[in-house]
Enzyme design. Structure first.
Site, PDB file in Angstrom:
ATOM      1  N   GLY A  46       0.832  -1.192   0.000  1.00 20.05           N
ATOM      2  CA  GLY A  46       0.000   0.000   0.000  1.00 20.05           C
ATOM      3  C   GLY A  46       0.867   1.241   0.000  1.00 20.05           C
ATOM      4  N   GLN A  51       3.049   9.947   1.417  1.00 20.46           N
ATOM      5  CA  GLN A  51       4.334   9.228   1.458  1.00 20.46           C
ATOM      6  C   GLN A  51       5.239   9.605   0.291  1.00 20.46           C
ATOM      7  OE1 GLN A  51       2.309   5.189   2.186  1.00 20.46           O
ATOM      8  NE2 GLN A  51       4.280   5.007   3.207  1.00 20.46           N
ATOM      9  N   CYS A  92       5.862  -0.130   7.197  1.00 19.12           N
ATOM     10  CA  CYS A  92       5.463   1.003   6.370  1.00 19.12           C
ATOM     11  C   CYS A  92       6.670   1.450   5.554  1.00 19.12           C
ATOM     12  CB  CYS A  92       4.985   2.140   7.280  1.00 19.12           C
ATOM     13  SG  CYS A  92       4.518   3.622   6.392  1.00 19.12           S
ATOM     14  N   LEU A  93       6.448   1.757   4.290  1.00 19.28           N
ATOM     15  CA  LEU A  93       7.560   2.175   3.430  1.00 19.28           C
ATOM     16  C   LEU A  93       8.180   3.483   3.922  1.00 19.28           C
ATOM     17  CD1 LEU A  93       6.085   1.301  -0.085  1.00 19.28           C
ATOM     18  CD2 LEU A  93       7.781   0.015   1.224  1.00 19.28           C
ATOM     19  N   HIS A 134      -4.553   1.451   7.552  1.00 20.44           N
ATOM     20  CA  HIS A 134      -3.184   1.984   7.595  1.00 20.44           C
ATOM     21  C   HIS A 134      -3.020   3.138   6.598  1.00 20.44           C
ATOM     22  CE1 HIS A 134       1.361   1.200   7.792  1.00 20.44           C
ATOM     23  NE2 HIS A 134       1.234   2.042   6.790  1.00 20.44           N
ATOM     24  N   GLU A 135      -3.519   2.933   5.374  1.00 18.38           N
ATOM     25  CA  GLU A 135      -3.335   3.959   4.335  1.00 18.38           C
ATOM     26  C   GLU A 135      -4.195   5.191   4.607  1.00 18.38           C
ATOM     27  OE1 GLU A 135      -0.803   3.585   2.615  1.00 18.38           O
ATOM     28  OE2 GLU A 135      -0.557   1.449   3.002  1.00 18.38           O
ATOM     29  N   HIS A 138      -2.632   7.499   6.970  1.00 17.81           N
ATOM     30  CA  HIS A 138      -1.616   8.379   6.364  1.00 17.81           C
ATOM     31  C   HIS A 138      -2.238   9.702   5.918  1.00 17.81           C
ATOM     32  CE1 HIS A 138       2.171   6.225   6.129  1.00 17.81           C
ATOM     33  NE2 HIS A 138       1.597   5.131   5.651  1.00 17.81           N
TER      34      HIS A 138
HETATM   35 NI    NI Z   1       2.458   3.220   5.601  1.00 13.95          NI
END
Ligand code: NI
Length: 171
Positions: A46, A51, A92-93, A134-135, A138
């Site tokens: 995701g 991000q 998470c990236l 989660h997304e 963000h």
């Molecule tokens: Ni993330």
């Protein structure tokens, strides 16, 4: 298509509140495409626009398998209903190299606009439900580490600078 730069914690863009997308136009569709490419290249399941440094309410996710990918591009996603509880490990990236178990709802009903502007309502459970939560977090400037207990958050703050240093040496 282009690979986008992924911003890492503690960059301030990650704690910003994303603005709604008024119109799904070619620019938004292009951004979604670039985000998909960036997510697959990472690889991740995701990615949310903040991000990649853009505070707009756009997320992409694919919680399918290699054999059966399930790509979702969602503008203005919101959680309408939630139920159940789960505790699964997340990463998470934007927080490379750190993983922790986070309490989430195990089932959600979400509403979003697809890349044609069509309003979609769907239910999700398991990994996909976690991924949506989660997304969407963000977009509200929240990272999974913000959901840790204060004790674990303290551990994260101590460990993370070292992890980040190692990650950057590898790049
Ligand atoms: Ni993330």
């Amino acid at each position: 298509m282009a690979l986008l730069k992924i911003y890492h914690y503690p960059d301030s863009v990650l704690s910003g509140i994303s603005k709604p997308i008024d119109e799904i136009d070619d620019e938004v569709r292009q951004l979604a495409e670039d985000m998909v490419e960036t997510m697959y290249a990472a690889p991740g399941v995701g990615l949310a626009a903040p991000q990649v440094g853009i505070l707009r309410r756009l997320i992409v996710l694919d919680c399918g398998s290699e054999e059966e990918p399930e790509l979702i591009k969602a503008a203005n996603p919101e959680i309408l209903e939630r139920d159940g509880e789960c505790l699964e490990e997340e990463g998470c990236l934007s927080v490379p190299g750190f993983y922790a178990r986070i309490k989430r709802s195990s089932w959600v009903k979400v509403r979003y606009q697809d890349m044609d502007g069509t309003v979609v309502e769907r239910e999700a459970e398991g990994l996909l439900a976690i991924c949506f939560q989660h997304e969407i977090d963000h977009l509200d400037g929240k990272l999974f580490v913000d959901r840790l207990s204060s004790l674990k958050k303290g551990m994260f703050r101590k460990k993370y600078p070292k992890i980040l240093e190692q990650q950057q040496e590898q790049l």
